[in-house]
Design a protein around this motif. Structure first.
Motif, mmCIF file in Angstrom:
data_model
loop_
_atom_site.group_PDB
_atom_site.id
_atom_site.type_symbol
_atom_site.label_atom_id
_atom_site.label_comp_id
_atom_site.label_asym_id
_atom_site.label_seq_id
_atom_site.Cartn_x
_atom_site.Cartn_y
_atom_site.Cartn_z
ATOM 1 N N TYR A 53 -93.412 102.728 -15.923
ATOM 2 C CA TYR A 53 -92.203 101.890 -15.912
ATOM 3 C C TYR A 53 -91.585 101.835 -14.516
ATOM 4 N N PHE A 80 -94.719 91.760 -16.129
ATOM 5 C CA PHE A 80 -93.478 92.038 -16.861
ATOM 6 C C PHE A 80 -93.633 91.727 -18.353
ATOM 7 N N GLU A 81 -94.340 90.651 -18.666
ATOM 8 C CA GLU A 81 -94.556 90.290 -20.078
ATOM 9 C C GLU A 81 -95.389 91.344 -20.786
ATOM 10 N N GLU A 84 -93.181 94.435 -21.234
ATOM 11 C CA GLU A 84 -92.163 94.247 -22.269
ATOM 12 C C GLU A 84 -92.753 94.490 -23.658
ATOM 13 N N CYS A 85 -94.039 94.190 -23.804
ATOM 14 C CA CYS A 85 -94.725 94.433 -25.081
ATOM 15 C C CYS A 85 -95.160 95.888 -25.228
ATOM 16 N N GLU A 92 -85.162 99.815 -21.422
ATOM 17 C CA GLU A 92 -86.297 99.377 -20.607
ATOM 18 C C GLU A 92 -86.698 97.951 -20.979
ATOM 19 N N LYS A 93 -86.742 97.671 -22.272
ATOM 20 C CA LYS A 93 -87.106 96.327 -22.720
ATOM 21 C C LYS A 93 -86.088 95.296 -22.241
ATOM 22 N N GLU A 94 -84.812 95.665 -22.269
ATOM 23 C CA GLU A 94 -83.767 94.744 -21.830
ATOM 24 C C GLU A 94 -83.918 94.424 -20.344
ATOM 25 N N LEU A 96 -86.674 94.590 -18.582
ATOM 26 C CA LEU A 96 -87.901 93.806 -18.396
ATOM 27 C C LEU A 96 -87.685 92.348 -18.805
ATOM 28 N N LYS A 97 -86.861 92.117 -19.827
ATOM 29 C CA LYS A 97 -86.546 90.740 -20.212
ATOM 30 C C LYS A 97 -85.836 90.013 -19.080
#
Length: 312
Positions: A53, A80-81, A84-85, A92-94, A96-97
């Motif tokens: 990450y 990044f896509e 995110e998966c 972390e997901k936020e 990456l979005k």
């Protein structure tokens, strides 16, 4: 995953992170990171996933501060896509979005160039040999005031020496200046009415002093001392291993592209308000006088308290 394999993967990720800083190897490093992320990250240990990450965040930081080429951003978008998966932590997901949205926005702007008037407002600016992604910071307020007051003084001179044919031009300029004065009234009036007894506004930090501020690259040890959620207090970006940081005498650290515009306008540490030396002799003399006056006030206050104790 065996310990030897984890150690080998850690070394490979660290090497990829170094390659990200080299323009000719950036895309290659991102593609390699993408493959490792897809194939090995899901089964990696917690510490290795954190390192994955961290390196992905490093890609985002480098894209935002160094590169504008669409190939670089397209490689970053795919990474990044995938990330995110792969990651499940909500924060972390936020993040990456946001990286995905910024990459898509950058690529959209390349495919749909703006008009000249729009691009002049939004295009990046040259900083230390690199074209930035973000628009140039606004002109410091002190410089707006200075330019405006200088323009008014020049207009007064022109008013006294103009000829009949210049009436319309000078009148139009005067009208524009009056409107600018109205728009900046709150900030310009204190500048005009400033007296010897008022606290002067701090000029920008000395360019020589700023140039001599040490620049360091964040190591794991330094990042641990700063804390898990350490960020640049100006741009609010999370800090990662390898980030180039500029350190103030108060030991607080910031990204160099963030610190320079801040010191031009505020000339103080955004965390503790430590103030750097300026090139303004009058202001520096005022600071010395104010420090001496403060010491005298403290001495007088201590003397009064001492006298009170004598009569208790």
């Amino acid at each position: 995953m065996e310990s030897d394999s984890e150690e080998s993967l850690k070394r490979e990720l660290e090497e990829l992170q170094k390659l990200l800083g080299k323009k000719l190897r950036f895309e290659e490093a991102v593609r390699s990171l993408h493959s490792l992320l897809r194939e090995l990250c899901p089964s990696a240990s917690h510490s290795l996933r954190k390192l994955f990450y961290s390196v992905v965040c490093r890609v985002a930081t480098i894209l935002k501060t160094r590169y504008t080429a669409p190939g670089f951003w397209l490689a970053g978008l795919r990474l990044f896509e995938q990330a995110e998966c792969t990651f499940s932590d909500p924060s972390e997901k936020e993040h990456l979005k946001k990286c995905i949205a910024q990459a898509k926005d950058h690529l959209h702007n390349i495919d749909n160039p703006q008009t000249d008037s729009q691009s002049s407002e939004n295009r990046g600016y040259l900083f230390e040999g690199h074209l930035t992604v973000d628009p140039e910071p606004p002109m410091p307020q002190w410089l707006v005031q200075q330019n405006l007051l200088a323009a008014v003084a020049s207009l007064s001179t022109a008013e006294s020496s103009r000829g009949p044919m210049e009436d319309s031009t000078v009148s139009e300029t005067a009208g524009n200046l009056i409107q600018s004065l109205i728009d900046n009234l709150d900030s310009v009036i204190p500048e005009i009415l400033e007296t010897d007894g008022a606290i002067p506004r701090a000029p920008p930090a000395s360019k020589e002093v700023v140039a001599k501020l040490p620049i360091i690259h964040l190591t794991e040890e330094v990042l641990v001392k700063l804390g898990e959620d350490a960020e640049c207090a100006i741009c609010k970006e999370n800090l990662v291993v390898g980030d180039k940081m500029q350190e103030l005498p108060c030991n607080h650290k910031f990204h160099p592209p963030c610190l320079k515009p801040w010191l031009d306008e505020h000339n103080s540490c955004p965390i503790c308000r430590y103030e750097l030396q300026t090139d303004d002799h009058n202001y520096e003399s005022w600071k010395v006088r104010e420090k001496e006056a403060e010491e005298e006030r403290k001495g007088a206050a201590n003397a009064i308290r001492g006298g009170e104790y004598m009569y208790v």
